[in-house]
Design an enzyme around this catalytic site. Structure first.
Site, PDB file in Angstrom:
ATOM      1  N   GLY A   1      44.923 -33.238   3.176  1.00 26.65           N
ATOM      2  CA  GLY A   1      44.305 -31.941   3.455  1.00 26.65           C
ATOM      3  C   GLY A   1      43.106 -31.971   4.374  1.00 26.65           C
TER       4      GLY A   1
ATOM      5  N   ASP B   1      37.502 -28.468  -5.891  1.00 25.13           N
ATOM      6  CA  ASP B   1      38.004 -27.439  -6.811  1.00 25.13           C
ATOM      7  C   ASP B   1      37.476 -27.766  -8.214  1.00 25.13           C
ATOM      8  OD1 ASP B   1      39.495 -25.643  -8.290  1.00 25.13           O
ATOM      9  OD2 ASP B   1      41.328 -25.936  -7.184  1.00 25.13           O
TER      10      ASP B   1
ATOM     11  N   ASP C   1      47.518 -27.020   2.173  1.00 24.81           N
ATOM     12  CA  ASP C   1      48.942 -26.705   2.154  1.00 24.81           C
ATOM     13  C   ASP C   1      49.373 -25.987   0.883  1.00 24.81           C
ATOM     14  OD1 ASP C   1      48.609 -29.064   0.454  1.00 24.81           O
ATOM     15  OD2 ASP C   1      50.790 -29.068   0.374  1.00 24.81           O
TER      16      ASP C   1
ATOM     17  N   PHE D   1      43.781 -19.514  -4.542  1.00 25.44           N
ATOM     18  CA  PHE D   1      44.485 -20.640  -3.924  1.00 25.44           C
ATOM     19  C   PHE D   1      44.521 -20.400  -2.419  1.00 25.44           C
ATOM     20  CE2 PHE D   1      47.931 -23.383  -2.603  1.00 25.44           C
ATOM     21  CZ  PHE D   1      47.624 -24.536  -3.305  1.00 25.44           C
ATOM     22  N   VAL D   2      44.098 -21.406  -1.649  1.00 22.18           N
ATOM     23  CA  VAL D   2      43.973 -21.216  -0.207  1.00 22.18           C
ATOM     24  C   VAL D   2      44.859 -22.192   0.561  1.00 22.18           C
ATOM     25  CG1 VAL D   2      41.684 -20.171  -0.169  1.00 22.18           C
ATOM     26  CG2 VAL D   2      41.868 -22.661  -0.262  1.00 22.18           C
TER      27      VAL D   2
ATOM     28  N   ASP E   1      38.914 -31.759   1.909  1.00 22.13           N
ATOM     29  CA  ASP E   1      39.085 -30.354   2.282  1.00 22.13           C
ATOM     30  C   ASP E   1      38.403 -29.415   1.295  1.00 22.13           C
ATOM     31  OD1 ASP E   1      40.833 -31.015   0.238  1.00 22.13           O
ATOM     32  OD2 ASP E   1      42.637 -30.281   1.227  1.00 22.13           O
TER      33      ASP E   1
ATOM     34  N   LYS F   1      35.121 -24.305  -4.523  1.00 26.57           N
ATOM     35  CA  LYS F   1      35.543 -23.098  -5.246  1.00 26.57           C
ATOM     36  C   LYS F   1      34.517 -22.744  -6.307  1.00 26.57           C
ATOM     37  CE  LYS F   1      40.524 -23.030  -4.907  1.00 26.57           C
ATOM     38  NZ  LYS F   1      41.790 -23.181  -5.624  1.00 26.57           N
TER      39      LYS F   1
ATOM     40  N   ARG G   1      49.639 -26.112   6.808  1.00 31.27           N
ATOM     41  CA  ARG G   1      48.463 -26.904   7.188  1.00 31.27           C
ATOM     42  C   ARG G   1      48.013 -26.574   8.612  1.00 31.27           C
ATOM     43  NH1 ARG G   1      47.832 -30.927   3.293  1.00 31.27           N
ATOM     44  NH2 ARG G   1      49.747 -31.779   2.416  1.00 31.27           N
TER      45      ARG G   1
HETATM   46  P1  XMP Z   1      40.182 -31.030  -7.541  1.00 35.57           P
HETATM   47  O1  XMP Z   1      40.562 -29.983  -8.543  1.00 35.57           O
HETATM   48  O2  XMP Z   1      40.403 -32.422  -8.067  1.00 35.57           O
HETATM   49  O3  XMP Z   1      41.209 -30.798  -6.367  1.00 35.57           O
HETATM   50  O4  XMP Z   1      38.803 -30.815  -6.997  1.00 35.57           O
HETATM   51  C1  XMP Z   1      41.087 -31.459  -5.186  1.00 35.57           C
HETATM   52  C2  XMP Z   1      42.362 -31.433  -4.399  1.00 35.57           C
HETATM   53  O5  XMP Z   1      43.285 -30.446  -4.887  1.00 35.57           O
HETATM   54  C3  XMP Z   1      43.891 -29.757  -3.832  1.00 35.57           C
HETATM   55  N1  XMP Z   1      43.537 -28.333  -3.961  1.00 35.57           N
HETATM   56  C4  XMP Z   1      44.027 -27.354  -3.208  1.00 35.57           C
HETATM   57  N2  XMP Z   1      44.911 -27.390  -2.187  1.00 35.57           N
HETATM   58  N3  XMP Z   1      44.688 -25.056  -1.918  1.00 35.57           N
HETATM   59  C5  XMP Z   1      45.236 -26.225  -1.546  1.00 35.57           C
HETATM   60  O6  XMP Z   1      46.018 -26.250  -0.605  1.00 35.57           O
HETATM   61  C6  XMP Z   1      43.802 -24.926  -2.924  1.00 35.57           C
HETATM   62  O7  XMP Z   1      43.316 -23.830  -3.212  1.00 35.57           O
HETATM   63  C7  XMP Z   1      43.458 -26.152  -3.609  1.00 35.57           C
HETATM   64  N4  XMP Z   1      42.632 -26.419  -4.639  1.00 35.57           N
HETATM   65  C8  XMP Z   1      42.703 -27.777  -4.812  1.00 35.57           C
HETATM   66  C9  XMP Z   1      43.333 -30.378  -2.564  1.00 35.57           C
HETATM   67  O8  XMP Z   1      44.245 -31.353  -2.110  1.00 35.57           O
HETATM   68  C10 XMP Z   1      42.055 -31.052  -2.986  1.00 35.57           C
HETATM   69  O9  XMP Z   1      41.723 -32.176  -2.207  1.00 35.57           O
END
Ligand code: XMP
Length: 228
Positions: A94, A153, A209, A202-203, A150, A181, A215
């Protein structure tokens, strides 16, 4: 290092009655530009909805807003490191678009490496078990490392990755993310640099992606699970 909170993206960015547009054959349509059909003078372009390959999305950050955010992010990193050499370590997949834009704005001597870490699989939008594959990584021992991802979350991915990377004994380890987020974090770990704080949606786009699609969108779009 004082964390950079980043610009906050207003959660109320979708007005009721926003017009809908279909751009299914134009993924790189430059969404958000004022010269596109349907744009009303004086209204921010991010208020418009787009349909991409039959999926209804809302533009959260335009291409220009992202570029401005990356510029601010790079300035903070430059201020923090000055001329200190850095190993920029991008979390696949990402962060590749951010990596390309960010490093061209960094002014210190730098090396680039990648690391594979993922907690999302295929069409699943809730976290799965975290897998980390450090095989592609350069040697980071005695190096100043800047982890680039990227989105922050729940924070579990970056926190676990940072912990693992410390085993290689880098001189220092900091992290920069494009997005954080709001209200989702489940860990104490915080990224050192962040460009934007976004609502809990969700983005996709700008490297992010859904099922390995989208992407390549130059902007950031929010999609609802019911749309997918
Ligand atoms: P965490 O929850 O561990 O997540 O902080 C990190 C990874 O989860 C993916 N991620 C997303 N990918 N849209 C996406 O396309 C989203 O809204 C999203 N939220 C989490 C991403 O790979 C990130 O590095």
């Amino acid at each position: 290092m004082i964390p950079l909170d980043g610009a906050k993206v207003n959660a109320s960015w979708t007005p009721s009655g926003a017009p809908k547009h279909t751009w299914s054959n134009s993924l790189r349509s430059g969404a958000g530009r004022a010269d596109r059909p349907g744009h009303r003078a004086g209204q921010p372009a991010c208020f418009f909805r787009r349909t991409i390959r039959e999926t209804d999305v809302r533009i959260l950050l335009t291409e220009q807003q992202i570029q401005e955010g990356v510029h601010r992010l790079a300035e903070k990193v430059n201020d923090a490191y000055h001329d200190r050499p850095v190993t920029v370590l991008a979390v696949l997949t990402g962060s590749i678009v951010l990596l390309a834009d960010l490093i061209r704005r960094l002014t210190m001597p730098l090396r680039v490496g990648v690391v594979q870490a993922s907690s999302y699989r295929g069409k699943v939008t809730t976290p799965g078990p975290l897998t980390i594959n450090p095989e592609l990584m350069p040697d980071i021992r005695d190096r100043s490392v800047l982890l680039v991802d990227d989105i922050f979350d729940t924070g579990r991915t970056l926190a676990a990755l940072a912990e693992r990377l410390r085993q290689w004994e880098p001189t220092s380890l900091q992290s920069a993310v494009l997005l954080r987020k709001q209200g989702r974090q489940e860990v104490e770990y915080q990224p050192d640099f962040c460009a934007f704080t976004i609502p809990n949606v969700f983005v996709v786009g700008y490297g992010l992606d859904y099922d390995d699609q989208y992407r390549n969108l130059p902007y950031l779009a929010a999609v609802e699970e019911s749309d997918l």
